[in-house]
Design a protein around this motif. Sequence first.
Motif, PDB file in Angstrom:
ATOM      1  N   GLN A  56       0.831  -1.197   0.000  1.00  0.00           N
ATOM      2  CA  GLN A  56       0.000   0.000   0.000  1.00  0.00           C
ATOM      3  C   GLN A  56       0.869   1.250   0.000  1.00  0.00           C
ATOM      4  O   GLN A  56       1.955   1.267   0.585  1.00  0.00           O
ATOM      5  CB  GLN A  56      -0.917  -0.028   1.239  1.00  0.00           C
ATOM      6  CG  GLN A  56      -2.277   0.589   1.000  1.00  0.00           C
ATOM      7  CD  GLN A  56      -3.055  -0.086  -0.130  1.00  0.00           C
ATOM      8  OE1 GLN A  56      -2.798  -1.244  -0.471  1.00  0.00           O
ATOM      9  NE2 GLN A  56      -3.977   0.635  -0.715  1.00  0.00           N
ATOM     10  N   TYR A  57       0.387   2.299  -0.676  1.00  0.00           N
ATOM     11  CA  TYR A  57       1.121   3.563  -0.730  1.00  0.00           C
ATOM     12  C   TYR A  57       0.780   4.366   0.518  1.00  0.00           C
ATOM     13  O   TYR A  57      -0.193   5.111   0.551  1.00  0.00           O
ATOM     14  CB  TYR A  57       0.744   4.317  -2.000  1.00  0.00           C
ATOM     15  CG  TYR A  57       1.340   5.693  -2.114  1.00  0.00           C
ATOM     16  CD1 TYR A  57       2.677   5.931  -1.818  1.00  0.00           C
ATOM     17  CD2 TYR A  57       0.569   6.767  -2.531  1.00  0.00           C
ATOM     18  CE1 TYR A  57       3.219   7.198  -1.924  1.00  0.00           C
ATOM     19  CE2 TYR A  57       1.102   8.038  -2.644  1.00  0.00           C
ATOM     20  CZ  TYR A  57       2.420   8.242  -2.339  1.00  0.00           C
ATOM     21  OH  TYR A  57       2.956   9.503  -2.445  1.00  0.00           O
ATOM     22  N   GLY A  58       1.589   4.209   1.560  1.00  0.00           N
ATOM     23  CA  GLY A  58       1.316   4.882   2.830  1.00  0.00           C
ATOM     24  C   GLY A  58      -0.101   4.571   3.267  1.00  0.00           C
ATOM     25  O   GLY A  58      -0.541   3.436   3.193  1.00  0.00           O
ATOM     26  N   GLU A  78       0.504   1.074  -8.514  1.00  0.00           N
ATOM     27  CA  GLU A  78      -0.568   1.879  -9.119  1.00  0.00           C
ATOM     28  C   GLU A  78      -0.220   3.367  -9.064  1.00  0.00           C
ATOM     29  O   GLU A  78      -0.429   4.109 -10.041  1.00  0.00           O
ATOM     30  CB  GLU A  78      -1.894   1.638  -8.387  1.00  0.00           C
ATOM     31  CG  GLU A  78      -2.489   0.262  -8.635  1.00  0.00           C
ATOM     32  CD  GLU A  78      -3.635  -0.072  -7.695  1.00  0.00           C
ATOM     33  OE1 GLU A  78      -4.476  -0.892  -8.086  1.00  0.00           O
ATOM     34  OE2 GLU A  78      -3.694   0.461  -6.562  1.00  0.00           O
ATOM     35  N   HIS A  79       0.294   3.790  -7.918  1.00  0.00           N
ATOM     36  CA  HIS A  79       0.660   5.197  -7.739  1.00  0.00           C
ATOM     37  C   HIS A  79       1.744   5.612  -8.744  1.00  0.00           C
ATOM     38  O   HIS A  79       1.638   6.668  -9.380  1.00  0.00           O
ATOM     39  CB  HIS A  79       1.153   5.397  -6.305  1.00  0.00           C
ATOM     40  CG  HIS A  79       1.623   6.777  -5.994  1.00  0.00           C
ATOM     41  ND1 HIS A  79       0.788   7.879  -6.037  1.00  0.00           N
ATOM     42  CD2 HIS A  79       2.852   7.251  -5.643  1.00  0.00           C
ATOM     43  CE1 HIS A  79       1.490   8.963  -5.725  1.00  0.00           C
ATOM     44  NE2 HIS A  79       2.732   8.609  -5.483  1.00  0.00           N
ATOM     45  N   ALA A  80       2.736   4.784  -8.909  1.00  0.00           N
ATOM     46  CA  ALA A  80       3.832   5.079  -9.838  1.00  0.00           C
ATOM     47  C   ALA A  80       3.324   5.153 -11.285  1.00  0.00           C
ATOM     48  O   ALA A  80       3.667   6.076 -12.031  1.00  0.00           O
ATOM     49  CB  ALA A  80       4.911   4.006  -9.719  1.00  0.00           C
ATOM     50  N   ILE A 122       9.460   6.713 -10.970  1.00  0.00           N
ATOM     51  CA  ILE A 122      10.312   6.204  -9.878  1.00  0.00           C
ATOM     52  C   ILE A 122      10.444   7.179  -8.718  1.00  0.00           C
ATOM     53  O   ILE A 122      11.276   6.971  -7.835  1.00  0.00           O
ATOM     54  CB  ILE A 122      11.720   5.821 -10.411  1.00  0.00           C
ATOM     55  CG1 ILE A 122      12.383   6.985 -11.125  1.00  0.00           C
ATOM     56  CG2 ILE A 122      11.622   4.612 -11.312  1.00  0.00           C
ATOM     57  CD1 ILE A 122      13.737   6.641 -11.741  1.00  0.00           C
ATOM     58  N   HIS A 123       9.567   8.205  -8.658  1.00  0.00           N
ATOM     59  CA  HIS A 123       9.756   9.233  -7.620  1.00  0.00           C
ATOM     60  C   HIS A 123       9.657   8.669  -6.204  1.00  0.00           C
ATOM     61  O   HIS A 123      10.217   9.211  -5.271  1.00  0.00           O
ATOM     62  CB  HIS A 123       8.767  10.393  -7.802  1.00  0.00           C
ATOM     63  CG  HIS A 123       7.372  10.098  -7.359  1.00  0.00           C
ATOM     64  ND1 HIS A 123       6.463   9.443  -8.157  1.00  0.00           N
ATOM     65  CD2 HIS A 123       6.733  10.338  -6.191  1.00  0.00           C
ATOM     66  CE1 HIS A 123       5.325   9.313  -7.499  1.00  0.00           C
ATOM     67  NE2 HIS A 123       5.455   9.834  -6.302  1.00  0.00           N
ATOM     68  N   ASP A 124       8.908   7.573  -6.047  1.00  0.00           N
ATOM     69  CA  ASP A 124       8.744   6.993  -4.705  1.00  0.00           C
ATOM     70  C   ASP A 124       9.506   5.681  -4.550  1.00  0.00           C
ATOM     71  O   ASP A 124       9.183   4.876  -3.675  1.00  0.00           O
ATOM     72  CB  ASP A 124       7.264   6.756  -4.400  1.00  0.00           C
ATOM     73  CG  ASP A 124       6.597   7.994  -3.832  1.00  0.00           C
ATOM     74  OD1 ASP A 124       7.301   8.842  -3.249  1.00  0.00           O
ATOM     75  OD2 ASP A 124       5.358   8.108  -3.953  1.00  0.00           O
ATOM     76  N   VAL A 125      10.526   5.482  -5.380  1.00  0.00           N
ATOM     77  CA  VAL A 125      11.298   4.240  -5.277  1.00  0.00           C
ATOM     78  C   VAL A 125      11.888   4.097  -3.869  1.00  0.00           C
ATOM     79  O   VAL A 125      12.109   2.988  -3.379  1.00  0.00           O
ATOM     80  CB  VAL A 125      12.383   4.185  -6.382  1.00  0.00           C
ATOM     81  CG1 VAL A 125      13.550   5.102  -6.083  1.00  0.00           C
ATOM     82  CG2 VAL A 125      12.871   2.761  -6.599  1.00  0.00           C
ATOM     83  N   TRP A 178       1.683  15.732 -10.247  1.00  0.00           N
ATOM     84  CA  TRP A 178       1.305  14.386 -10.719  1.00  0.00           C
ATOM     85  C   TRP A 178       1.261  13.424  -9.538  1.00  0.00           C
ATOM     86  O   TRP A 178       0.362  12.583  -9.457  1.00  0.00           O
ATOM     87  CB  TRP A 178       2.299  13.887 -11.770  1.00  0.00           C
ATOM     88  CG  TRP A 178       2.395  14.767 -12.983  1.00  0.00           C
ATOM     89  CD1 TRP A 178       1.346  15.436 -13.585  1.00  0.00           C
ATOM     90  CD2 TRP A 178       3.568  15.102 -13.732  1.00  0.00           C
ATOM     91  NE1 TRP A 178       1.808  16.155 -14.653  1.00  0.00           N
ATOM     92  CE2 TRP A 178       3.169  15.970 -14.780  1.00  0.00           C
ATOM     93  CE3 TRP A 178       4.910  14.750 -13.644  1.00  0.00           C
ATOM     94  CZ2 TRP A 178       4.061  16.489 -15.718  1.00  0.00           C
ATOM     95  CZ3 TRP A 178       5.806  15.262 -14.578  1.00  0.00           C
ATOM     96  CH2 TRP A 178       5.384  16.123 -15.600  1.00  0.00           C
ATOM     97  N   ASP A 179       2.230  13.572  -8.654  1.00  0.00           N
ATOM     98  CA  ASP A 179       2.276  12.736  -7.454  1.00  0.00           C
ATOM     99  C   ASP A 179       0.973  12.890  -6.654  1.00  0.00           C
ATOM    100  O   ASP A 179       0.333  11.900  -6.266  1.00  0.00           O
ATOM    101  CB  ASP A 179       3.500  13.185  -6.625  1.00  0.00           C
ATOM    102  CG  ASP A 179       3.695  12.420  -5.340  1.00  0.00           C
ATOM    103  OD1 ASP A 179       3.002  11.407  -5.128  1.00  0.00           O
ATOM    104  OD2 ASP A 179       4.549  12.840  -4.540  1.00  0.00           O
ATOM    105  N   ASP A 180       0.562  14.124  -6.438  1.00  0.00           N
ATOM    106  CA  ASP A 180      -0.650  14.368  -5.636  1.00  0.00           C
ATOM    107  C   ASP A 180      -1.903  13.819  -6.307  1.00  0.00           C
ATOM    108  O   ASP A 180      -2.842  13.389  -5.638  1.00  0.00           O
ATOM    109  CB  ASP A 180      -0.825  15.875  -5.386  1.00  0.00           C
ATOM    110  CG  ASP A 180       0.262  16.438  -4.486  1.00  0.00           C
ATOM    111  OD1 ASP A 180       0.727  15.710  -3.590  1.00  0.00           O
ATOM    112  OD2 ASP A 180       0.655  17.604  -4.688  1.00  0.00           O
TER     113      ASP A 180
HETATM  114 FE    FE Z   1       4.307   9.810  -4.344  1.00  0.00          FE
END
Ligand code: FE
Length: 191
Positions: free
Chosen positions: A26-28, A36-38, A60-63, A162-164
């Motif tokens: 899960q993403y946080g 999915e988030h990526a 890859i911003h949250d790698v 984009w992240d948000d």
């Molecule tokens: Fe993110």
Amino acid sequence: MTTEAENNHSTTDEVLRLFRERGGSQYGGEVVTQLEHALQAATFAERETATPALIAAALIHDVGHLLHDLPQDAPDQGIDDQHETRAAVWLASRFPPVVVAPVAMHVAAKRYLCAIDADYLGQLSQPSIQSLALQGGPMTRDEIDCFESRPYFQDALRLRRWDDAAKVVGMVTPGLEHFARYLDRALESEE
Ligand code: FE
């Protein structure tokens, strides 16, 4: 002796493997998985015809979240996982600055936008607001000036948007293999 092209392929494979092995988490506290988030962030970047390097950065911003074994609810426990720093260190030995810098700056970009855009804070998800406090809260005036003088600052802001947005339940996106080409092209970048 390995050629540059072979090295690039192995880095792309390494990134894809990380997502395949660890992207299902899960993403946080969010409603989507890391993978999915990526994919959503990269899809938004592609729709805005960002450069290959920035599309790769979005992917890859949250790698950094895939590189540690802290619990997913670390912020609930008052822990900042410093995922942007983990990512920057890991990426710096693999990718050029045009990819690494926006990733390294994507948390600072949130702190910046919270300081300069009154509406921005109101659009953040609850987990994102919670982690903001751990990350230092909105920037001060001096921090804003410093941030605006850094190379790739505009790229970091685009990536942040984009992240948000990349927290959509059930959004259909291309798969990982589709975005591998941007990793390959980003690795060839001279910047
Ligand atoms: Fe993110």
